[in-house]
Structures are given as structure tokens and as C-alpha cells.
Enzyme design. Structure first.
Site, PDB file in Angstrom:
ATOM      1  N   LYS A 121      50.920  21.850   8.619  1.00  0.00           N
ATOM      2  CA  LYS A 121      51.456  20.542   7.963  1.00  0.00           C
ATOM      3  C   LYS A 121      50.382  20.571   6.738  1.00  0.00           C
ATOM      4  O   LYS A 121      49.646  20.314   6.842  1.00  0.00           O
ATOM      5  CB  LYS A 121      51.276  19.552   8.840  1.00  0.00           C
ATOM      6  CG  LYS A 121      51.916  18.260   8.199  1.00  0.00           C
ATOM      7  CD  LYS A 121      51.609  16.839   8.595  1.00  0.00           C
ATOM      8  CE  LYS A 121      50.447  16.464   7.787  1.00  0.00           C
ATOM      9  NZ  LYS A 121      50.608  16.073   6.230  1.00  0.00           N
ATOM     10  N   GLY A 171      39.947  17.309   6.389  1.00  0.00           N
ATOM     11  CA  GLY A 171      40.264  16.109   5.575  1.00  0.00           C
ATOM     12  C   GLY A 171      39.203  15.027   5.951  1.00  0.00           C
ATOM     13  O   GLY A 171      38.194  15.609   6.252  1.00  0.00           O
ATOM     14  N   SER A 172      39.679  14.182   5.850  1.00  0.00           N
ATOM     15  CA  SER A 172      38.461  12.874   6.123  1.00  0.00           C
ATOM     16  C   SER A 172      38.013  12.698   7.456  1.00  0.00           C
ATOM     17  O   SER A 172      38.602  13.112   8.425  1.00  0.00           O
ATOM     18  CB  SER A 172      39.346  11.395   5.769  1.00  0.00           C
ATOM     19  OG  SER A 172      40.254  11.141   6.402  1.00  0.00           O
ATOM     20  N   THR A 173      36.710  12.101   7.440  1.00  0.00           N
ATOM     21  CA  THR A 173      36.153  12.143   8.713  1.00  0.00           C
ATOM     22  C   THR A 173      36.787  11.118   9.535  1.00  0.00           C
ATOM     23  O   THR A 173      36.967  11.243  10.471  1.00  0.00           O
ATOM     24  CB  THR A 173      34.537  11.743   8.504  1.00  0.00           C
ATOM     25  OG1 THR A 173      33.982  12.885   7.804  1.00  0.00           O
ATOM     26  CG2 THR A 173      33.946  11.150   9.694  1.00  0.00           C
ATOM     27  N   GLU A 174      37.381  10.069   8.906  1.00  0.00           N
ATOM     28  CA  GLU A 174      38.210   8.897   9.575  1.00  0.00           C
ATOM     29  C   GLU A 174      39.426   9.610  10.574  1.00  0.00           C
ATOM     30  O   GLU A 174      39.544   9.555  11.664  1.00  0.00           O
ATOM     31  CB  GLU A 174      38.996   8.179   8.368  1.00  0.00           C
ATOM     32  CG  GLU A 174      39.292   6.847   8.912  1.00  0.00           C
ATOM     33  CD  GLU A 174      40.008   6.027   7.725  1.00  0.00           C
ATOM     34  OE1 GLU A 174      39.687   6.480   6.629  1.00  0.00           O
ATOM     35  OE2 GLU A 174      40.672   5.228   8.061  1.00  0.00           O
ATOM     36  N   GLY A 195      39.677  12.651  11.159  1.00  0.00           N
ATOM     37  CA  GLY A 195      39.218  13.939  11.929  1.00  0.00           C
ATOM     38  C   GLY A 195      38.586  12.979  13.297  1.00  0.00           C
ATOM     39  O   GLY A 195      39.041  13.612  14.504  1.00  0.00           O
ATOM     40  N   GLU A 248      36.776  20.258   9.785  1.00  0.00           N
ATOM     41  CA  GLU A 248      36.167  20.339   8.492  1.00  0.00           C
ATOM     42  C   GLU A 248      36.360  18.988   7.756  1.00  0.00           C
ATOM     43  O   GLU A 248      37.390  18.821   7.167  1.00  0.00           O
ATOM     44  CB  GLU A 248      36.637  21.634   7.695  1.00  0.00           C
ATOM     45  CG  GLU A 248      35.521  22.254   6.755  1.00  0.00           C
ATOM     46  CD  GLU A 248      35.773  21.477   5.385  1.00  0.00           C
ATOM     47  OE1 GLU A 248      35.105  20.389   4.987  1.00  0.00           O
ATOM     48  OE2 GLU A 248      36.569  22.186   4.635  1.00  0.00           O
ATOM     49  N   CYS A 300      35.273  18.699  -0.817  1.00  0.00           N
ATOM     50  CA  CYS A 300      34.335  18.064   0.261  1.00  0.00           C
ATOM     51  C   CYS A 300      32.949  18.187   0.199  1.00  0.00           C
ATOM     52  O   CYS A 300      32.010  17.333   0.756  1.00  0.00           O
ATOM     53  CB  CYS A 300      35.004  18.538   1.672  1.00  0.00           C
ATOM     54  SG  CYS A 300      35.075  20.443   1.554  1.00  0.00           S
ATOM     55  N   GLU A 319      31.758   8.628   0.975  1.00  0.00           N
ATOM     56  CA  GLU A 319      32.314   9.620   0.211  1.00  0.00           C
ATOM     57  C   GLU A 319      33.296   9.082  -0.853  1.00  0.00           C
ATOM     58  O   GLU A 319      34.396   8.306  -0.198  1.00  0.00           O
ATOM     59  CB  GLU A 319      33.164  10.742   1.120  1.00  0.00           C
ATOM     60  CG  GLU A 319      33.563  11.744   0.525  1.00  0.00           C
ATOM     61  CD  GLU A 319      34.368  12.791   1.423  1.00  0.00           C
ATOM     62  OE1 GLU A 319      35.042  12.432   2.416  1.00  0.00           O
ATOM     63  OE2 GLU A 319      34.203  13.787   1.130  1.00  0.00           O
TER      64      GLU A 319
HETATM   65  P1  NAP Z   1      43.339  12.382   5.178  1.00  0.00           P
HETATM   66  O1  NAP Z   1      44.286  11.301   5.595  1.00  0.00           O
HETATM   67  O2  NAP Z   1      42.162  12.975   5.969  1.00  0.00           O
HETATM   68  O3  NAP Z   1      44.236  13.704   5.093  1.00  0.00           O
HETATM   69  C1  NAP Z   1      44.088  15.156   5.604  1.00  0.00           C
HETATM   70  C2  NAP Z   1      45.404  15.668   6.516  1.00  0.00           C
HETATM   71  O4  NAP Z   1      45.563  14.787   7.531  1.00  0.00           O
HETATM   72  C3  NAP Z   1      46.812  15.100   5.506  1.00  0.00           C
HETATM   73  O5  NAP Z   1      47.604  16.313   5.821  1.00  0.00           O
HETATM   74  C4  NAP Z   1      47.155  13.977   6.260  1.00  0.00           C
HETATM   75  O6  NAP Z   1      48.475  13.866   6.236  1.00  0.00           O
HETATM   76  C5  NAP Z   1      46.755  14.233   7.505  1.00  0.00           C
HETATM   77  N1  NAP Z   1      46.855  13.234   8.543  1.00  0.00           N
HETATM   78  C6  NAP Z   1      46.461  11.798   8.236  1.00  0.00           C
HETATM   79  N2  NAP Z   1      46.611  11.154   9.346  1.00  0.00           N
HETATM   80  C7  NAP Z   1      46.875  11.847  10.538  1.00  0.00           C
HETATM   81  C8  NAP Z   1      46.686  11.520  11.715  1.00  0.00           C
HETATM   82  N3  NAP Z   1      46.930  10.345  12.112  1.00  0.00           N
HETATM   83  N4  NAP Z   1      47.172  12.687  12.478  1.00  0.00           N
HETATM   84  C9  NAP Z   1      47.317  13.887  11.986  1.00  0.00           C
HETATM   85  N5  NAP Z   1      47.129  14.382  10.833  1.00  0.00           N
HETATM   86  C10 NAP Z   1      46.846  13.139   9.732  1.00  0.00           C
HETATM   87  O7  NAP Z   1      42.718  12.442   3.695  1.00  0.00           O
HETATM   88  P2  NAP Z   1      43.577  11.665   2.536  1.00  0.00           P
HETATM   89  O8  NAP Z   1      43.990  10.254   2.798  1.00  0.00           O
HETATM   90  O9  NAP Z   1      44.232  12.872   1.884  1.00  0.00           O
HETATM   91  O10 NAP Z   1      42.327  11.342   1.689  1.00  0.00           O
HETATM   92  C11 NAP Z   1      41.605  10.161   1.965  1.00  0.00           C
HETATM   93  C12 NAP Z   1      39.824  10.604   1.844  1.00  0.00           C
HETATM   94  O11 NAP Z   1      39.365  11.706   2.680  1.00  0.00           O
HETATM   95  C13 NAP Z   1      39.331  11.112   0.704  1.00  0.00           C
HETATM   96  O12 NAP Z   1      39.349  10.191  -0.405  1.00  0.00           O
HETATM   97  C14 NAP Z   1      38.327  11.927   0.801  1.00  0.00           C
HETATM   98  O13 NAP Z   1      37.397  11.100   0.994  1.00  0.00           O
HETATM   99  C15 NAP Z   1      38.676  12.572   2.243  1.00  0.00           C
HETATM  100  N6  NAP Z   1      39.053  13.912   2.070  1.00  0.00           N
HETATM  101  C16 NAP Z   1      38.329  14.874   2.218  1.00  0.00           C
HETATM  102  C17 NAP Z   1      38.498  16.285   2.235  1.00  0.00           C
HETATM  103  C18 NAP Z   1      37.860  17.537   2.543  1.00  0.00           C
HETATM  104  O14 NAP Z   1      38.064  18.397   2.221  1.00  0.00           O
HETATM  105  N7  NAP Z   1      36.787  17.079   3.417  1.00  0.00           N
HETATM  106  C19 NAP Z   1      39.853  16.570   1.852  1.00  0.00           C
HETATM  107  C20 NAP Z   1      40.802  15.614   1.531  1.00  0.00           C
HETATM  108  C21 NAP Z   1      40.336  14.067   1.400  1.00  0.00           C
HETATM  109  P3  NAP Z   1      49.210  12.991   4.888  1.00  0.00           P
HETATM  110  O15 NAP Z   1      49.899  14.107   4.111  1.00  0.00           O
HETATM  111  O16 NAP Z   1      50.061  11.885   5.236  1.00  0.00           O
HETATM  112  O17 NAP Z   1      48.299  12.625   3.819  1.00  0.00           O
END
Ligand code: NAP
Ligand code: MG
Length: 506
Positions: free
Chosen positions: A204, A257-260, A262, A279, A313, A410
Site C-alpha cells: 500500500k 512511517g511515523s512512530t505513532e 508504527g 522503520e 526520517c 519530529e
Molecule cells: P504515517 O501516518 O505514519 O503514514 C505512513 C503510511 O502508513 C501511509 O501509507 C499511511 O497511509 C499508513 N497508515 C496510516 N495509518 C495507518 C493505520 N492505522 N494502519 C495501517 N497503515 C496506516 O505518516 P504520515 O501521516 O504520512 O506523516 C505523519 C508524520 O509521520 C510525519 O510528519 C513524520 O513525522 C512521520 N513520517 C516519518 C517517516 C519515516 O520515514 N520515518 C515517513 C513519513 C512520515 P495514508 O496513505 O493514509 O497516509
């Protein structure tokens, strides 16, 4: 024509024919080798962050589509040419994907620049090139994944002969959920090792940036993978992503993606005892030592945070500067920030491009406001640029300290927090004073510093006199709340294979 539509057509004219053709119609999802619409018939829009305008419509997968895709991946895993394919045939397919990405590199770079906002030339040189290298490197593994022969001495059957060995088998059907900051590159990091290991995939992509994943899906079909080995379902995290995490037929979830999120995924995956690798976020320190070559460290620290608009990240988002160099380093950083041209990524002269979305724009601007209120001095940037698109000036917050929100959380934008120090033991403590542990950099010319300090830094990667250098041979992943599991290198095979012990009585 008004300014916004003027801007939109100018950007589209910066695209080549192939990219323009790709976005000229709605894009569907890849399930069992077919391009199909969502069962619900729903679509969502993907936007150009430089203008906020719609690029095209994308089929919106939800739980029902994930179920179809997982069943296809399961069937391909259990009973298809993939299940019995020789390692060398798998290698050839992976090499073919690398070649096809290379043949279509300019188109992919344009689609990435359009969908994510990033600089097109950098997308070509980094995102696309590293994706190619990742498929090539992982293509080398299938014929080299081996088990061991075990010297057994079974104590309760001393007169009997046994032959023991291990097999490394693919974990099975893998769910992969990726973010929007390096869309194609994240596909490559996830897919190439899973395929090298013999797994099948449901991926996805992030809702903000589905285009290059879908174009890669076409190239995977063209390469000749059996149907169902790779399935790509765009959609939202709380629907498609959550359904993938919960699905009983998925053996493993790999998430970036985000720690939250994760944490949500790790908890949800526990219900079906899935193997999980994560990660996650970071707040990586860059430490300038008193002996550092400042002509290297200053531009290095600037690029550690401003590369990809800070949406990295492992971005060097906390900079530690010794007292004696504080003024010179701040001045050098402010000069550096002022030379970076801001604008759309389809013009490769623009080095600071839009953030990926309005949500990220608001989030980053909110952090800058919090930083100001908490007493940080804004010595460069600090403002949104323009009224269309999601541009934020490269921003340097000086005189920050450990209790500030901007130092602890972050931000994921082009915002650097600078802290001063006067003692080496103190700076190691300050650098480790975070819930994260993804990356860190040390800027020094003293080999003694390297040998003494590197082991004390709690991070999965430590760079010396550089930052954000990732190589497919080098394992990458986090300590602490930056996640677990290592991607890349040979260690990634641990994520996608498991060991079976075999004992034969002679
Ligand atoms: P995110 O919410 O962690 O999104 C990453 C992926 O997870 C996306 O494909 C997202 O889908 C999916 N996702 C979201 N909620 C989920 C759930 N409950 N179950 C399964 N998958 C789920 O990150 P974001 O909202 O794009 O960004 C928010 C913050 O995350 C950023 O500001 C940054 O701090 C952090 N971030 C970190 C990294 C990294 O590489 N460490 C990368 C991106 C963001 P959607 O398509 O709906 O978003
Ligand atoms: Mg987009």
C-alpha cells in the site's frame, strides 16, 4: 488564465510525453496481474504540492480490495510458477525490473517530482538511481540464501546417526505499507528483498504519492512476474492499511512511517502474531566537534536537514555546536539557507521544493510558531513562501534547549534546532536525550573521537563527516522508538525469510 492555472500548465509542460500520458487518465490498482478498479468504485485525488492542483484520480482500495489482493498473493505463494521458480530465474526477473526502471528513469523522476514535489534532477540521481541499485543488489541474493549443516550429537540416542540441517524459507505473504517522502525508493527497499527471498507482496503506497508505485507495478508486469506475486493497492491508512495489518492470511508486515502509526500496527499485528518490522521516525543529532573542519561541517549540517525539505526520517534535525564555533557556524548556516532557491521541483534549479501536502505545511508552520513562543531565535527562514503550493523557507532555530517541543518532537520539515555545548561528555548525553535512535553524525578530524564516541551514540547508523548517506549494502534501521528490524544489506534477508530445522534419522 488566472495565476494558478497558468502555473499548472507551466508545470505540466515541464513533463515529457510519457509522464504526461501516464497522468492523462485515472489509475487503477494491481491485483493478480490485472489493473482493476476498487470494488466500491471509489477514487481519490492525488495532488501536485507545488500548486495544490489535482494530477489525476486513483482507485481507492479498502478492506474488500485488500482481501482480493491478499488472496491473490496467497495463491501465487502456494501454487504458481513463482512457488517453484529456481533462484536464478528469480534473479533474472529482479535484474529485469532494475533494467526497466533504468529505461524509464526520466519518466519516473518526473512523476516523482510532480506527485511528491521534490526536485526532478535529485529524484533522478537519488530516488530512481537508488531504486535501480536496490533491485540489482537484491537480485544477487536468491542463489546465495543458504542454511547450515548442523553437527548433531543427540545425548539420549548416542548410537543413532542423525543428519541435521537448516533451510531458509520465505516468510510467505508480506504486507508492505510505505510513506510519501521517497515513494519509489521505499517501494524498492520493501519489494526487492521480499522478492529475492521468494515472498509474495501486497503493497500500500502512501495516499499522497501513489503514482510511481503504480508505474512500477506496470514495469513489474512487463518484466514477467507471475500474476499475484506483486499486488499494489492504493488507499488510506485507516482503511486499506489497517485491513492489511489485520488480515489473517498475511504472514508479515513491513512498515515505514511515523512512530505513532508504527505502534498501532505493532499492536494490531499481535492479534494474528504477524512478524513485524518497523522503520519509524527520528530526531537525529549532528554533532560538530571542536576539531571539525567547519568548511565541511557547515554545508554538511545544512544539507543534513534541508535535503528533501527535511522530510527524511534520519534528517539531522538537532545540531550540536561547541561554544567556540557557535557564532561562525550559525552565520554559515544562515548564509547557506539564504542561497537555496525555493520553487517547484520540476525546475531542477530549485533546491527547496514544496512539502508534500497542506497537512504537512500546517504541521511544520505550527512547530515553527511553537518554537518562537518557547523562546527559540529564528535566524533564517521561518515563513511560508507564496500563497499557492506548500513551500516553507529553510528555517534555523538557534538557542534551543532540551525541553522545547521543537527539540523533542519530529517536525519532518526544513527546520533545524541548534544547541550549544561546551563539554564532550555533555554533548553525548544531549545527543542521546531523545526517544528516537535512527541516525546520528559526528563531524571531526580526530580518529580518537570516532573510536570513543561512536559506540556511545544510541542510533542505528552513525555517519562521520557526512549525513544521510544510505547504501544498499549498509543495513538501516532504528534503536529505541525508531523501530526494529534492519532493511538493506544482507541483514534484510532476516526480515523476509525464516529458519526451518530438519533432522533426519539415518
Ligand atoms: P504515517 O501516518 O505514519 O503514514 C505512513 C503510511 O502508513 C501511509 O501509507 C499511511 O497511509 C499508513 N497508515 C496510516 N495509518 C495507518 C493505520 N492505522 N494502519 C495501517 N497503515 C496506516 O505518516 P504520515 O501521516 O504520512 O506523516 C505523519 C508524520 O509521520 C510525519 O510528519 C513524520 O513525522 C512521520 N513520517 C516519518 C517517516 C519515516 O520515514 N520515518 C515517513 C513519513 C512520515 P495514508 O496513505 O493514509 O497516509
Ligand atoms: Mg501527490
Amino acid at each position: 488564465m488566472d495565476a494558478a492555472s497558468d502555473n499548472k500548465s507551466a508545470l505540466k509542460s515541464a513533463l515529457g510525453d510519457k509522464a504526461r500520458q501516464f497522468i492523462s487518465r485515472p489509475r487503477q490498482m494491481l491485483i493478480n496481474g490485472q489493473w482493476v478498479e476498487a470494488l466500491s468504485g471509489k477514487t481519490f485525488q492525488t495532488l501536485d504540492p507545488a500548486t495544490g492542483s489535482v494530477i489525476t484520480e486513483i482507485s481507492e482500495g479498502d478492506a474488500a480490495d485488500i482481501d482480493r489482493a491478499v488472496k491473490a498473493a496467497r495463491a501465487a505463494y502456494e501454487d504458481s510458477p513463482w512457488a517453484t521458480m529456481t533462484p536464478s530465474a528469480r534473479e533474472r526477473l529482479l535484474h529485469r525490473v532494475a533494467d526497466l526502471i533504468e529505461e524509464n528513469a526520466d519518466e519516473l523522476a518526473e512523476l516523482e517530482a510532480l506527485d511528491n514535489g521534490k526536485n526532478k534532477a535529485i529524484a533522478r540521481a537519488v530516488d530512481i538511481q537508488v531504486a535501480i541499485e536496490t533491485f540489482r543488489y537484491m537480485a544477487g541474493w536468491p542463489s546465495k540464501i543458504t542454511g547450515d549443516v548442523l553437527p548433531l550429537s543427540v545425548p539420549f540416542a548416542p548410537d543413532q546417526k542423525f543428519f541435521g540441517y537448516t533451510l531458509r524459507e520465505p516468510v510467505g505473504v508480506v504486507g508492505q505499507i510505505i510513506p510519501w517522502n521517497f515513494p519509489l525508493l521505499m517501494c524498492a527497499w520493501k519489494m526487492a528483498p521480499a522478492l529475492a527471498s521468494g515472498c509474495t507482496i501486497v503493497l500500500k503506497p502512501a495516499e499522497e504519492t501513489p503514482l510511481t508505485a503504480l508505474r512500477l507495478g506496470e514495469l513489474i508486469c512487463e518484466a514477467g512476474f507471475p500474476d499475484g506475486v506483486v499486488n499494489i493497492v492504493p488507499g488510506f491508512g485507516h482503511t486499506a492499511g489497517a485491513a492489511l495489518t489485520a488480515h489473517e492470511e498475511v504472514d508479515k508486515i513491513a512498515f515505514t512511517g511515523s512512530t505513532e502509526v508504527g505502534k498501532i500496527i505493532a499492536k494490531a499485528a499481535a492479534d494474528t502474531m504477524k512478524n513485524v518490522s518497523l522503520e519509524l521516525g527520528g530526531k537525529s543529532p549532528a554533532i560538530i566537534m571542536p576539531d571539525a573542519d567547519l568548511d565541511v561541517a557547515i554545508p554538511g549540517a545544512a544539507s543534513a536537514i534541508f535535503f528533501n525539505q527535511g522530510q527524511v526520517c534520519c534528517a539531522g534535525s538537532r545540531l550540536f555546536v561547541p561554544d567556540q564555533h557557535y557564532d561562525r557556524v550559525l552565520e554559515g548556516l544562515a548564509d547557506n539557507a539564504s542561497t537555496l532557491r525555493i520553487g517547484p521541483g520540476l525546475d531542477p534549479e530549485n533546491m527547496i521544493n514544496p512539502l508534500v501536502s497542506e497537512t504537512q505545511l500546517n504541521r511544520v508552520m505550527n512547530y515553527i510558531d511553537i518554537g518562537r513562543r518557547e523562546g527559540a531565535s529564528v535566524i533564517a527562514g521561518g515563513r511560508r513562501r507564496g500563497e499557492t503550493g506548500y513551500f516553507v523557507e529553510p528555517t534555523i532555530l538557534a538557542d534551543t534547549h532540551r525541553d522545547m517541543t521543537v527539540v523533542r518532537e519530529e517536525i519532518f520539515g526544513p527546520v533545524l534546532c541548534v544547541q550549544r555545548y561546551n563539554d564532550v561528555n555533555e554533548v553525548i548525553r544531549m545527543a542521546n536525550d531523545t526517544i528516537y535512535g535512527l541516525g546520528a553524525s559526528l563531524w571531526t578530524r580526530d580518529v580518537g573521537n570516532i573510536i570513543n564516541i561512536v559506540p556511545k551514540i544510541k542510533a542505528g547508523t552513525v555517519w562521520v563527516n557526512c549525513h544521510n548517506i544510505l547504501d544498499v549494502a549498509m543495513p538501516f534501521g532504528g534503536f529505541k522508538q525508531s523501530g526494529y528490524g534492519r532493511e538493506l544489506g544482507k541483514e534484510v534477508l532476516e526480515l523476509y525469510t525464516h529458519t526451518k530445522s530438519v533432522c533426519i534419522m539415518a
